[in-house]
Write a protein that holds these residues in place. Structure first.
Motif, PDB file in Angstrom:
ATOM      1  N   THR A 118      -6.643  -8.655   7.315  1.00 22.19           N
ATOM      2  CA  THR A 118      -6.727  -9.585   6.195  1.00 22.19           C
ATOM      3  C   THR A 118      -7.621  -9.042   5.087  1.00 22.19           C
ATOM      4  O   THR A 118      -7.265  -9.081   3.904  1.00 22.19           O
ATOM      5  N   VAL A 119      -8.780  -8.537   5.459  1.00 22.60           N
ATOM      6  CA  VAL A 119      -9.721  -7.987   4.471  1.00 22.60           C
ATOM      7  C   VAL A 119      -9.095  -6.794   3.740  1.00 22.60           C
ATOM      8  O   VAL A 119      -9.226  -6.658   2.512  1.00 22.60           O
TER       9      VAL A 119
ATOM     10  N   TYR B 170      -2.209 -12.281   2.471  1.00 20.95           N
ATOM     11  CA  TYR B 170      -1.355 -12.625   1.322  1.00 20.95           C
ATOM     12  C   TYR B 170      -1.718 -13.999   0.766  1.00 20.95           C
ATOM     13  O   TYR B 170      -1.859 -14.173  -0.452  1.00 20.95           O
ATOM     14  N   CYS B 171      -1.882 -14.972   1.655  1.00 19.41           N
ATOM     15  CA  CYS B 171      -2.165 -16.347   1.217  1.00 19.41           C
ATOM     16  C   CYS B 171      -3.519 -16.444   0.514  1.00 19.41           C
ATOM     17  O   CYS B 171      -3.651 -17.120  -0.517  1.00 19.41           O
TER      18      CYS B 171
ATOM     19  N   HIS C  97      -6.851  -4.377  -1.109  1.00 24.58           N
ATOM     20  CA  HIS C  97      -5.848  -3.446  -1.639  1.00 24.58           C
ATOM     21  C   HIS C  97      -4.490  -4.151  -1.798  1.00 24.58           C
ATOM     22  O   HIS C  97      -4.324  -4.939  -2.703  1.00 24.58           O
ATOM     23  N   ASN C  98      -3.550  -3.871  -0.902  1.00 25.25           N
ATOM     24  CA  ASN C  98      -2.228  -4.489  -1.037  1.00 25.25           C
ATOM     25  C   ASN C  98      -1.484  -4.449   0.298  1.00 25.25           C
ATOM     26  O   ASN C  98      -2.025  -4.005   1.314  1.00 25.25           O
TER      27      ASN C  98
ATOM     28  N   GLU D  69     -10.537   3.468   3.662  1.00 29.83           N
ATOM     29  CA  GLU D  69     -10.679   2.130   4.246  1.00 29.83           C
ATOM     30  C   GLU D  69      -9.557   1.833   5.223  1.00 29.83           C
ATOM     31  O   GLU D  69      -9.779   1.198   6.264  1.00 29.83           O
ATOM     32  N   ALA D  70      -8.353   2.282   4.901  1.00 30.60           N
ATOM     33  CA  ALA D  70      -7.234   2.092   5.828  1.00 30.60           C
ATOM     34  C   ALA D  70      -7.485   2.836   7.137  1.00 30.60           C
ATOM     35  O   ALA D  70      -7.170   2.336   8.230  1.00 30.60           O
ATOM     36  N   GLY D  71      -8.057   4.052   7.031  1.00 27.09           N
ATOM     37  CA  GLY D  71      -8.389   4.818   8.234  1.00 27.09           C
ATOM     38  C   GLY D  71      -9.431   4.126   9.088  1.00 27.09           C
ATOM     39  O   GLY D  71      -9.310   4.073  10.323  1.00 27.09           O
ATOM     40  N   LEU D  72     -10.456   3.576   8.447  1.00 25.00           N
ATOM     41  CA  LEU D  72     -11.489   2.849   9.182  1.00 25.00           C
ATOM     42  C   LEU D  72     -10.927   1.611   9.861  1.00 25.00           C
ATOM     43  O   LEU D  72     -11.250   1.315  11.022  1.00 25.00           O
TER      44      LEU D  72
END
Length: 327
Positions: A47-48, A94-95, A53-54, A13-16
């Motif tokens: 944001t998503v 984060y919020c 994840h984190n 997901e980070a790669g996408l």
């Protein structure tokens, strides 16, 4: 096995998201017509990703995408896009993930946007080979006003009709601009934060994410502590000005301007609250009343109403006020 599955999922997901960020950032750099849309769209995938994840995963995606853009394009421009467009995404993620209130979310987004805009201006000034941010901004504004004024002169406008542009040109001079710089940065940050928050909320709701509901504007109020902080901020500016410290005038002007805007918003919300709840007026009537009063000299009435509401808390919305103990 579960940790490995989670790790693989986060990496994919980070790669996408990194790929999507690169596409938007490049479009933002090379296609001026989509730069505004890019500014609004880029925080959304960040944001998503943060919500799913984190912080580490979302930050990694942003860093990887910025490195790719830096290799393809101008590194400083990539850094500018990275700071301006991704800071809001991480802050907003984060919020929302930690269920922060709408007011705190807007405050944090405003601060993040203001800092990002400031850093962006520094980068732009360095790219332009200038030595002063104030002079650079002043020159840019005055050139824009000069071009606009000439267009209106060619269109046949009179001197009286051009008075607003002349006043704007006066405000754009370095000395006046310096006094209002903090106010401009705060208002720019607030506008950017508000638009990004609204757009991202709409997208997240479509994606079935749980977000904190926004109360109606009629329940807007200025916390008494916030008003006190702004008053102290103005006082500090006055004291610095009296001691011939140049930043003092900017602090005073900015604090006074922000306080007036807060009083105006509180006064408008206060008036709409009573018109709706006490007289049961429709939204159309309330909108017409608001339009015909706030854009007229009567706007001063809303400022006084806001001040009264902060002092007396007519709507009983401020939780920090002491309430009498019921027997």
């Amino acid at each position: 096995m579960q940790n490995r599955s989670y790790s693989t999922k986060s990496i994919v997901e980070a790669g996408l998201v990194s790929t999507l960020i690169v596409i938007i950032m490049l479009a933002n750099l090379y296609v001026p017509m989509v730069s505004i849309l890019g500014t609004l769209a880029l925080p959304i995938p960040v944001t998503v990703l943060y919500i799913r994840h984190n912080f580490k995963v979302s930050l990694s995606a942003v860093i990887v995408s910025s490195i790719i853009v830096a290799m393809i394009s101008n590194p400083l421009m990539a850094l500018r896009c990275l700071i301006v467009l991704s800071t809001t995404g991480i802050t907003l993620g984060y919020c929302i993930k930690h269920k922060k209130s709408n007011s705190l979310t807007l405050i944090m987004l405003t601060l993040a946007s203001a800092v990002a805009i400031t850093i962006s201006l520094v980068i732009i000034v360095n790219l332009a080979g200038k030595h002063g941010i104030i002079d650079f901004i002043s020159n840019q504004l005055q050139e824009s006003i000069k071009v606009a004024r000439q267009m209106y002169v060619d269109a046949g406008l009179t001197k009286e009709q051009l008075a607003l542009l002349d006043n704007m040109a006066e405000l754009a001079k370095p000395n006046n601009l310096f006094k209002n710089l903090l106010l401009i940065l705060c208002m720019s940050g607030f506008f950017s934060a508000s638009v990004n928050y609204y757009v991202t909320r709409v997208i997240l709701k479509k994606l079935k994410y749980d977000v904190v509901e926004v109360k109606s504007f009629i329940y807007f109020y200025v916390n008494s502590k916030v008003a006190a902080i702004m008053a102290i901020f103005i006082l500090i500016g006055v004291l610095l000005t009296r001691n011939n410290i140049s930043i003092g005038s900017s602090i005073t002007t900015s604090g006074y301007g922000i306080l007036l805007i807060l009083l105006l918003l509180d006064g408008v919300a206060f008036a709409l609250y009573y018109l709706k709840n006490k007289f049961n007026m429709s939204k159309l009537v309330l909108t017409l009343i608001l339009v015909f009063t706030i854009f007229s000299p009567l706007y001063i009435v809303f400022i006084y109403l806001g001040l009264m509401d902060i002092l007396l808390d007519f709507r009983k919305l401020d939780p920090h006020r002491r309430r009498p103990i019921e027997k």
